[in-house]
Design an enzyme around this catalytic site. Structure first.
Site, PDB file in Angstrom:
ATOM      1  CB  SER A  51     -38.477  13.101 -11.219  1.00  0.00           C
ATOM      2  OG  SER A  51     -37.647  12.174 -11.874  1.00  0.00           O
TER       3      SER A  51
ATOM      4  CE  LYS B 190     -33.987  12.792 -11.095  1.00  0.00           C
ATOM      5  NZ  LYS B 190     -34.791  12.034 -12.069  1.00  0.00           N
TER       6      LYS B 190
ATOM      7  CB  SER C 178     -37.853  11.574 -14.983  1.00  0.00           C
ATOM      8  OG  SER C 178     -39.065  11.260 -14.334  1.00  0.00           O
TER       9      SER C 178
END
Lengths: 96, 474, 443
Positions: C125, C50, C149
């Site tokens: 996210s 990420k 997330s």
């Protein structure tokens, strides 16, 4: 509780950012709605409840006072920084 | 008419090897921004880890001022934007500091004392440095993250003199503990003064004004006087409410005035809240045992010097006012000088000769050298007056005391035979004066002593000369 | 797509070939926009990372304009741990800007598609990480979870996503959103892979003061899907979820019963309080964590007419949601409001923790929904408060610091994945993985 324009200006100052003029009303409405929502916490009785949350009862880690520095890190940051000179970070003049 | 109320906040930079929350060295680096890492540069993903030596030194300070050492203390974030503050918040201790409720004794010259209360001493991180150049500023973060101990007094001081006494005592304690270089010019001992006035007899506290970052005791004294004058005049002129506000002012040493730092904007809202990247700082019993050991403090040393060395309280106070002098004295005594003699030369003749920024540490006269000089006086090898010349010589020349004495030919003549001969010669050459003296002109005694000293080129032992002249003149 | 377990057995040559093929596959499906950039960082098993986890030499920007130009000069601890175990960072994945969002629509790099339906969001996210694993374009990925997330996008994309107990995985090198809530976790194709990756990245780190100093025990070698556990279900809680989710819940309960676990009914505090406590706490921490982004030392600076103007212009580069949370965070911390909001929220957090403690006195796991529905249509979740309310099932887990794992249960009539999560007591990752493995097998 309601957020008004004056409060938004104060918050912008604390946040050091500007909300676009054409978005101001929208932001005020959104923040007001959110703050009104989170006001629901006042419905809960929290007398006597501790306000320090932690996963364990441990104290914070401490480390030995032994120096070590990987200068590659700061060299890279300086060389990639928006404005630097003679290994300083150069910023617009700070007025005392 | 007015009483002055003074509180002092002193930021002491702790002399640990590494910064407060990262392992970057705190030692001087001639290259700006070289002593930095993700944590003190505030890069994404960087985190703080507490330096245990900072806890150690803070606890030592707590012990030294008889304070409470909180076995659990917390860190807080204090938010504000400034280029020398890379995180845009300072990690400090607002709500629960590591040290609280201590005292510091002021010793006045007349022998009286006053206790000043220390509210707290807490740990916080220092900011970096900005240098202004034209229309830009240059930021150096080598200093960012250095550990500070902020020591806050209660507003117990009632005059600029008391404030200076407090600061000098605090400075001395910090140096004795060895926890900081405490150098005001270099910025490792920073003083913020809070001043307010009130009508005599009034108990409440009126508006206080903060004067920041004055870097000498002399200027602090001046700044307080000027600020008190400003506040008193405002009161007397009936404009106190308008002119005296809770604010920070700077001392302008050239214009001899204090100047407001902020515009008429609101006071900063620092939005303190508990630092979520750190857990509580715990001091275990084991840690406390280890960390609370402190060396002999100024007051204790002073009392010991009075008791064991026979110095007066005044002299002991002076010589223990810095650890360097106290150690120097003890070294001289270890070398064989008497306490009184060593003290006289260490606190009198030597400091008088330290010019151009020279200090006890940087002068060419070490304790062994000065001790030897004192011993030569005490064993009558040289006179007191001659010793001053020798000392001057030693400042300029890297020789031993004895070599200097020889070079200058100042070896005191105590040989009574030689002196007797000189006196005899002078008496013969000045027979008329001998008659006058014996006839009652006592003042002429000095003439004979002086002539003998002159004849010996100053090297005769004046005490011996006195005795011999007295004996011969009758 | 080969599993992590299998990939760990491949030779360096096989891995090299594998990555070449993988790059082609990623190219071929560029419109997914799961990867922001495909990059190498070693010759180990490739793991997608990420865009808020530091990888030395990479642009790591938290999906934000304000970090354009910043090159990470160090590795996050999890990246080093991965290297030691034969894994290598491979490509950075898209995310909601600064991890603030539930749809991966707020990124500087544009939105990411849901691999099962291009018109739907992948969740957020960690939407990019979820999408690439869900699309078969990554063996596994790392994501971060502050309020759901990892788990929510895992559920929307039909993969496994796990959030460790707070403090189990080092946050050193994770661009912080909310310091007391953030955790990095594995996003994988199956439960066993998640356990493997969890073992690799977890462990005490002396660079992270909030990292828990306890004996590190691996879970993978002790995985036992035959353990019989007591599992709580939350009938009242699930009332407000969509029919798809309710259906999946029923399916999961049956599967767990079939596997021999005991099901009990429990109640939780009204989730509306969770939302409030979360958004107050998270925005307060975030507003200060993001204050360092001023363009003075790194990232994108917008020069103004003076210093203050430069600060303001630079920081106005933040997207709308980030700006909202920064403003809100300063509100709840500002003088006059601090006690009523921030302090109050911390106390409520304590109540939420106690609520869970009471439940875990009697059960080993809790079975809970992850999201109120399946993946939203792109652009449909625009009202901030509505977006916040969609987090109702995930955030209390972060507030209490508990470990949780989302896994796919079934697909709905539109072939969209429906996932659920299992939640365990603090530090009970073994139980969590055992239960999850059992459920996975039983479905």
């Amino acid at each position: 509780m309601q957020i008004d324009d004056a409060l938004l200006s104060k918050l912008e100052n604390l946040s050091h950012l500007h909300v676009a003029d054409d978005k101001r009303e929208e932001i005020i409405a959104q923040l007001s709605e959110i703050v009104s929502f989170v006001d629901n916490l006042s419905e809960l009785d929290t007398t006597g409840v501790s306000d320090t949350f932690s996963m364990t009862d441990n104290g914070t880690l401490t480390r030995e006072d032994t120096p070590s520095c990987n200068t590659q890190v700061n060299e890279n940051i300086i060389s990639n920084s928006p404005k630097s000179g003679d290994n300083y970070f150069i910023v617009p003049k700070i007025i005392e | 008419m007015f009483e002055i109320v003074i509180g002092l906040e002193v930021h002491v930079q702790l002399n640990t090897n590494t910064k407060l929350f990262c392992s970057c060295p705190t030692s001087f680096n001639h290259k700006q921004n070289r002593n930095t890492c993700p944590t003190c540069l505030a890069l994404p993903g960087a985190l703080p880890v507490l330096n245990k030596e900072v806890l150690h030194k803070s606890i030592m300070f707590g012990e030294a001022v008889g304070a409470t050492v909180n076995r659990t203390s917390y860190f807080d974030r204090k938010s504000y934007f400034y280029p020398d503050s890379p995180l845009a918040y300072q990690i400090t201790q607002l709500y629960t500091p590591v040290v609280e409720h201590g005292v510091l004794e002021l010793d006045f010259e007349d022998g009286t004392h006053k206790t000043i209360r220390i509210n707290r001493a807490h740990i916080e991180a220092d900011a970096g440095k900005n240098i202004h150049e034209g229309d830009t500023s240059k930021v150096d973060l080598n200093r960012a993250g250095t550990p500070l101990l902020e020591i806050v007094s209660e507003p117990d001081m009632r005059s600029a003199d008391e404030a200076i006494l407090y600061l000098k005592k605090l400075h001395s304690i910090v140096r004795y503990l060895g926890i900081s270089d405490a150098n005001m010019q270099e910025g490792s001992f920073r003083v913020d003064v809070n001043v307010s006035i009130r009508p005599r007899g009034d108990e409440k506290l009126y508006t206080r004004v903060e004067i920041k970052n004055i870097n000498s005791f002399r200027f602090i004294q001046k700044a307080i006087e000027i600020e008190v004058k400003r506040q008193s005049e405002a009161w007397e002129d009936g404009v106190y409410e308008d002119e005296i506000v809770l604010e920070t002012r700077l001392f302008d040493q050239n214009k001899q005035e204090t100047r407001s730092m902020r515009g008429k904007e609101e006071a900063a809202d620092y939005r303190y809240f508990p630092e979520p990247d750190l857990l509580k700082a715990i001091v275990t019993e084991e840690m406390y045992e280890k960390y609370s050991k402190i060396p002999e403090l100024p007051d204790a040393k002073r009392d010991r010097f009075v008791k064991e060395l026979g110095l007066t309280e005044y002299d002991a106070n002076v010589v223990t006012s810095t650890l360097e002098m106290a150690n120097f004295l003890e070294e001289m005594i270890a070398e064989g000088a008497t306490a009184v003699g060593a003290n006289k030369w260490l606190t009198g003749e030597l400091p008088a000769r330290l010019n151009n920024g020279m200090t006890l540490e940087t002068s060419p006269i070490n304790s062994k050298l000065l001790a030897t000089l004192v011993k030569r006086i005490e064993d009558k090898t040289i006179s007191n007056k001659a010793a001053k010349d020798v000392l001057d010589y030693l400042f300029e020349n890297e020789v031993s005391v004895d070599e200097a004495i020889d070079k200058l030919g100042l070896k005191q003549v105590s040989d009574t035979g030689a002196i007797e001969k000189m006196v005899d010669d002078i008496m013969v050459a000045n027979a008329d004066k001998v008659e006058q003296y014996r006839g009652g002109k006592d003042k002429l005694f000095g003439f004979f002593v002086g002539q003998t000293m002159k004849a010996s080129k100053g090297s005769a032992n004046p005490q011996v000369v006195n005795e011999i002249v007295k004996a011969k003149l009758g | 797509m080969i599993t992590l377990k299998e990939a760990l057995k491949l030779s360096k040559d096989e891995l090299k070939k594998f990555k070449e093929e993988l790059r082609k596959d990623i190219e071929a499906r560029a419109e997914l926009n799961g990867y922001v950039e495909v990059l190498d960082h070693g010759d180990g098993v490739p793991i997608a990372i990420k865009d808020n986890i530091q990888v030395n030499g990479w642009s790591v920007t938290s999906g934000s304009q304000i970090l354009q130009g910043y090159i990470a000069p160090y590795n996050a601890t999890v990246i080093d741990k991965m290297s030691e175990a034969g894994l290598s960072a491979f490509g950075r994945t898209n995310m909601d800007e600064f991890a603030m969002g539930s749809t991966t629509e707020s990124s500087f790099y544009g939105k990411t598609q849901n691999p099962h339906n291009a018109d739907c969001v992948p969740g957020g996210s960690s939407g990019g990480s979820a999408a690439v694993v869900g699309a078969g374009l990554a063996i596994a990925a790392l994501g971060s979870d502050t309020g759901g997330s990892i788990r929510q996008p895992a559920s929307f994309c039909g993969i496994v996503g796990m959030k460790p107990t707070y403090g189990r995985v080092s946050r050193f090198g994770l661009g912080a959103y909310a310091s007391s809530l953030d955790q990095i976790g594995p996003m994988t194709q199956n439960v066993e892979d998640a356990a493997i990756l969890y073992d690799i990245i977890s462990g005490h780190d002396e660079k992270d003061s909030t990292s828990v100093d306890m004996k590190d025990e691996s879970v993978t070698d002790k995985l036992n899907s035959d353990r019989k556990l007591k599992i709580a279900i939350l009938p009242k809680y699930i009332e407000d979820a969509s029919n798809d989710v309710k259906h999946a819940y029923g399916v999961a309960i049956e599967a767990l019963k079939k596997a021999g676990h005991t099901i009990v009914e429990k109640e939780m505090i009204d989730a509306k309080f969770d939302i409030s406590a979360y958004y107050i706490t998270a925005t307060a921490e975030a507003t200060t964590n993001l204050a360092r982004y001023d363009g003075l030392r790194y990232g994108s600076r917008v020069e103004g007419k003076n210093l203050k103007d430069t600060y303001f212009k630079t920081r106005s580069q933040f997207g709308a949601e980030v700006q909202r949370r920064i403003l809100l965070g300063n509100f709840v911390l500002s003088s006059g409001y601090y006690d009523a909001y921030y302090v109050k929220a911390q106390k409520v957090r304590q109540l939420i923790k106690q609520n869970y403690e009471n439940i875990f006195k009697e059960v080993d796991l809790i079975l809970s929904p992850v999201a109120p529905r399946t993946a939203y249509e792109s652009g449909s979740l625009e009202d901030p408060l509505e977006m916040y309310l969609s987090d109702i099932y995930t955030i209390s887990v972060n507030l209490a610091g508990l470990p949780a794992i989302a896994l796919p249960i079934e697909k709905n009539a539109d072939n969209m994945p429906v996932g659920l999560q299992l939640i365990a007591a603090p530090f009970q990752e073994q139980t969590l993985f055992d239960g999850a493995l059992s459920l996975e097998k039983s479905l």
